[in-house]
Design a protein around this motif. Structure first.
Motif, PDB file in Angstrom:
ATOM      1  N   GLY A   1      33.136  52.880 -17.578  1.00 18.35           N
ATOM      2  CA  GLY A   1      33.947  51.721 -17.938  1.00 18.35           C
ATOM      3  C   GLY A   1      33.113  50.541 -18.407  1.00 18.35           C
ATOM      4  O   GLY A   1      33.478  49.842 -19.351  1.00 18.35           O
ATOM      5  N   SER A   2      31.974  50.316 -17.763  1.00 19.27           N
ATOM      6  CA  SER A   2      31.116  49.210 -18.180  1.00 19.27           C
ATOM      7  C   SER A   2      30.458  49.496 -19.523  1.00 19.27           C
ATOM      8  O   SER A   2      30.286  48.595 -20.346  1.00 19.27           O
ATOM      9  CB  SER A   2      30.059  48.927 -17.114  1.00 19.27           C
ATOM     10  OG  SER A   2      29.189  50.030 -16.981  1.00 19.27           O
ATOM     11  N   ILE A   3      30.090  50.754 -19.751  1.00 23.67           N
ATOM     12  CA  ILE A   3      29.535  51.113 -21.058  1.00 23.67           C
ATOM     13  C   ILE A   3      30.588  50.932 -22.142  1.00 23.67           C
ATOM     14  O   ILE A   3      30.295  50.417 -23.229  1.00 23.67           O
ATOM     15  CB  ILE A   3      28.990  52.552 -21.039  1.00 23.67           C
ATOM     16  CG1 ILE A   3      27.743  52.633 -20.165  1.00 23.67           C
ATOM     17  CG2 ILE A   3      28.662  53.038 -22.448  1.00 23.67           C
ATOM     18  CD1 ILE A   3      27.237  54.039 -19.940  1.00 23.67           C
TER      19      ILE A   3
ATOM     20  N   GLY B   1      32.342  65.473   2.865  1.00 17.98           N
ATOM     21  CA  GLY B   1      31.999  65.969   1.530  1.00 17.98           C
ATOM     22  C   GLY B   1      33.000  65.510   0.486  1.00 17.98           C
ATOM     23  O   GLY B   1      32.627  65.099  -0.620  1.00 17.98           O
ATOM     24  N   LEU B   2      34.285  65.559   0.828  1.00 16.72           N
ATOM     25  CA  LEU B   2      35.312  65.098  -0.109  1.00 16.72           C
ATOM     26  C   LEU B   2      35.209  63.592  -0.362  1.00 16.72           C
ATOM     27  O   LEU B   2      35.401  63.130  -1.489  1.00 16.72           O
ATOM     28  CB  LEU B   2      36.700  65.455   0.424  1.00 16.72           C
ATOM     29  CG  LEU B   2      37.042  66.939   0.415  1.00 16.72           C
ATOM     30  CD1 LEU B   2      38.373  67.176   1.117  1.00 16.72           C
ATOM     31  CD2 LEU B   2      37.086  67.468  -1.001  1.00 16.72           C
ATOM     32  N   ILE B   3      34.880  62.831   0.668  1.00 19.65           N
ATOM     33  CA  ILE B   3      34.694  61.385   0.499  1.00 19.65           C
ATOM     34  C   ILE B   3      33.484  61.110  -0.391  1.00 19.65           C
ATOM     35  O   ILE B   3      33.528  60.216  -1.248  1.00 19.65           O
ATOM     36  CB  ILE B   3      34.558  60.695   1.865  1.00 19.65           C
ATOM     37  CG1 ILE B   3      35.904  60.736   2.592  1.00 19.65           C
ATOM     38  CG2 ILE B   3      34.077  59.260   1.717  1.00 19.65           C
ATOM     39  CD1 ILE B   3      35.861  60.245   4.018  1.00 19.65           C
ATOM     40  N   ALA B   4      32.415  61.879  -0.226  1.00 19.55           N
ATOM     41  CA  ALA B   4      31.233  61.701  -1.068  1.00 19.55           C
ATOM     42  C   ALA B   4      31.555  62.008  -2.525  1.00 19.55           C
ATOM     43  O   ALA B   4      31.128  61.282  -3.431  1.00 19.55           O
ATOM     44  CB  ALA B   4      30.098  62.595  -0.568  1.00 19.55           C
ATOM     45  N   VAL B   5      32.325  63.069  -2.766  1.00 22.39           N
ATOM     46  CA  VAL B   5      32.725  63.404  -4.137  1.00 22.39           C
ATOM     47  C   VAL B   5      33.574  62.284  -4.727  1.00 22.39           C
ATOM     48  O   VAL B   5      33.393  61.895  -5.887  1.00 22.39           O
ATOM     49  CB  VAL B   5      33.471  64.756  -4.161  1.00 22.39           C
ATOM     50  CG1 VAL B   5      34.143  64.993  -5.492  1.00 22.39           C
ATOM     51  CG2 VAL B   5      32.517  65.886  -3.843  1.00 22.39           C
ATOM     52  N   LEU B   6      34.487  61.733  -3.933  1.00 24.41           N
ATOM     53  CA  LEU B   6      35.329  60.634  -4.404  1.00 24.41           C
ATOM     54  C   LEU B   6      34.489  59.410  -4.762  1.00 24.41           C
ATOM     55  O   LEU B   6      34.717  58.765  -5.790  1.00 24.41           O
ATOM     56  CB  LEU B   6      36.360  60.280  -3.344  1.00 24.41           C
ATOM     57  CG  LEU B   6      37.315  59.148  -3.678  1.00 24.41           C
ATOM     58  CD1 LEU B   6      38.209  59.537  -4.851  1.00 24.41           C
ATOM     59  CD2 LEU B   6      38.143  58.781  -2.478  1.00 24.41           C
ATOM     60  N   LEU B   7      33.500  59.086  -3.938  1.00 26.26           N
ATOM     61  CA  LEU B   7      32.632  57.938  -4.227  1.00 26.26           C
ATOM     62  C   LEU B   7      31.819  58.151  -5.505  1.00 26.26           C
ATOM     63  O   LEU B   7      31.662  57.228  -6.309  1.00 26.26           O
ATOM     64  CB  LEU B   7      31.701  57.674  -3.050  1.00 26.26           C
ATOM     65  CG  LEU B   7      32.353  57.052  -1.818  1.00 26.26           C
ATOM     66  CD1 LEU B   7      31.360  56.984  -0.673  1.00 26.26           C
ATOM     67  CD2 LEU B   7      32.878  55.670  -2.138  1.00 26.26           C
ATOM     68  N   VAL B   8      31.318  59.355  -5.695  1.00 27.96           N
ATOM     69  CA  VAL B   8      30.557  59.644  -6.915  1.00 27.96           C
ATOM     70  C   VAL B   8      31.449  59.500  -8.139  1.00 27.96           C
ATOM     71  O   VAL B   8      31.042  58.929  -9.161  1.00 27.96           O
ATOM     72  CB  VAL B   8      29.934  61.057  -6.830  1.00 27.96           C
ATOM     73  CG1 VAL B   8      29.410  61.509  -8.179  1.00 27.96           C
ATOM     74  CG2 VAL B   8      28.825  61.076  -5.807  1.00 27.96           C
ATOM     75  N   LEU B   9      32.686  59.987  -8.050  1.00 29.63           N
ATOM     76  CA  LEU B   9      33.609  59.855  -9.183  1.00 29.63           C
ATOM     77  C   LEU B   9      33.963  58.401  -9.462  1.00 29.63           C
ATOM     78  O   LEU B   9      34.074  57.992 -10.622  1.00 29.63           O
ATOM     79  CB  LEU B   9      34.875  60.672  -8.923  1.00 29.63           C
ATOM     80  CG  LEU B   9      34.716  62.189  -8.979  1.00 29.63           C
ATOM     81  CD1 LEU B   9      36.014  62.869  -8.584  1.00 29.63           C
ATOM     82  CD2 LEU B   9      34.265  62.632 -10.351  1.00 29.63           C
ATOM     83  N   GLU B  10      34.117  57.597  -8.420  1.00 31.54           N
ATOM     84  CA  GLU B  10      34.404  56.180  -8.613  1.00 31.54           C
ATOM     85  C   GLU B  10      33.226  55.464  -9.270  1.00 31.54           C
ATOM     86  O   GLU B  10      33.403  54.639 -10.167  1.00 31.54           O
ATOM     87  CB  GLU B  10      34.725  55.524  -7.261  1.00 31.54           C
ATOM     88  CG  GLU B  10      36.056  55.921  -6.697  1.00 31.54           C
ATOM     89  CD  GLU B  10      37.221  55.346  -7.464  1.00 31.54           C
ATOM     90  OE1 GLU B  10      37.079  54.248  -8.030  1.00 31.54           O
ATOM     91  OE2 GLU B  10      38.264  56.008  -7.503  1.00 31.54           O
ATOM     92  N   ILE B  11      32.015  55.768  -8.836  1.00 28.84           N
ATOM     93  CA  ILE B  11      30.825  55.146  -9.422  1.00 28.84           C
ATOM     94  C   ILE B  11      30.671  55.568 -10.877  1.00 28.84           C
ATOM     95  O   ILE B  11      30.380  54.748 -11.750  1.00 28.84           O
ATOM     96  CB  ILE B  11      29.575  55.496  -8.595  1.00 28.84           C
ATOM     97  CG1 ILE B  11      29.638  54.810  -7.239  1.00 28.84           C
ATOM     98  CG2 ILE B  11      28.301  55.123  -9.324  1.00 28.84           C
ATOM     99  CD1 ILE B  11      28.575  55.256  -6.265  1.00 28.84           C
ATOM    100  N   LEU B  12      30.894  56.849 -11.149  1.00 30.38           N
ATOM    101  CA  LEU B  12      30.802  57.346 -12.521  1.00 30.38           C
ATOM    102  C   LEU B  12      31.846  56.682 -13.410  1.00 30.38           C
ATOM    103  O   LEU B  12      31.552  56.296 -14.547  1.00 30.38           O
ATOM    104  CB  LEU B  12      30.971  58.864 -12.537  1.00 30.38           C
ATOM    105  CG  LEU B  12      30.737  59.577 -13.858  1.00 30.38           C
ATOM    106  CD1 LEU B  12      29.296  59.387 -14.308  1.00 30.38           C
ATOM    107  CD2 LEU B  12      31.059  61.039 -13.721  1.00 30.38           C
ATOM    108  N   GLY B  13      33.055  56.508 -12.893  1.00 37.00           N
ATOM    109  CA  GLY B  13      34.096  55.823 -13.653  1.00 37.00           C
ATOM    110  C   GLY B  13      33.741  54.373 -13.940  1.00 37.00           C
ATOM    111  O   GLY B  13      34.002  53.858 -15.026  1.00 37.00           O
ATOM    112  N   ALA B  14      33.125  53.710 -12.969  1.00 33.20           N
ATOM    113  CA  ALA B  14      32.722  52.319 -13.173  1.00 33.20           C
ATOM    114  C   ALA B  14      31.614  52.218 -14.211  1.00 33.20           C
ATOM    115  O   ALA B  14      31.619  51.305 -15.056  1.00 33.20           O
ATOM    116  CB  ALA B  14      32.267  51.711 -11.850  1.00 33.20           C
ATOM    117  N   VAL B  15      30.660  53.141 -14.180  1.00 25.40           N
ATOM    118  CA  VAL B  15      29.568  53.120 -15.154  1.00 25.40           C
ATOM    119  C   VAL B  15      30.104  53.374 -16.555  1.00 25.40           C
ATOM    120  O   VAL B  15      29.761  52.665 -17.509  1.00 25.40           O
ATOM    121  CB  VAL B  15      28.491  54.168 -14.769  1.00 25.40           C
ATOM    122  CG1 VAL B  15      27.503  54.380 -15.896  1.00 25.40           C
ATOM    123  CG2 VAL B  15      27.782  53.737 -13.508  1.00 25.40           C
TER     124      VAL B  15
END
Length: 64
Positions: A35-37, A19-33
Motif C-alpha cells: 500500500g505504501s509503495i 502460527g495462524l496469528i503469525a501468518v495474519l501479521l505477515v499478511l498485514e505487514i505485506l499489505g501495508a508495504v
C-alpha cells in the motif's frame, strides 16, 4: 464405537493458533508495504502492474 475426540493436546492447539496469528501479521505487514509503495507511485502503479503482468505472460510464452 471408539470416541476419538479430545486427543489433540493444548500445546498443539496453541502452536496452531500462534502460527495462524503469525501468518495474519505477515499478511498485514505485506499489505501495508504494498500500500505504501502504491501510494508513492500514485497513478504509475497501474502501469507497473501491467508491466509485471506482461513480463509474466512473456515468460510463460518463452519470449524472455
Amino acid at each position: 464405537m471408539i470416541d476419538s475426540r479430545g486427543e489433540l493436546e493444548v500445546e498443539t492447539l496453541l502452536k496452531i493458533v500462534l502460527g495462524l496469528i503469525a501468518v495474519l501479521l505477515v499478511l498485514e505487514i505485506l499489505g501495508a508495504v504494498i500500500g505504501s509503495i502504491a501510494g508513492l507511485l500514485g497513478p504509475f502503479f497501474i502501469l507497473v502492474q501491467l508491466g509485471i503482468a506482461v513480463l509474466i505472460v512473456l515468460w510463460l510464452l518463452d519470449r524472455i
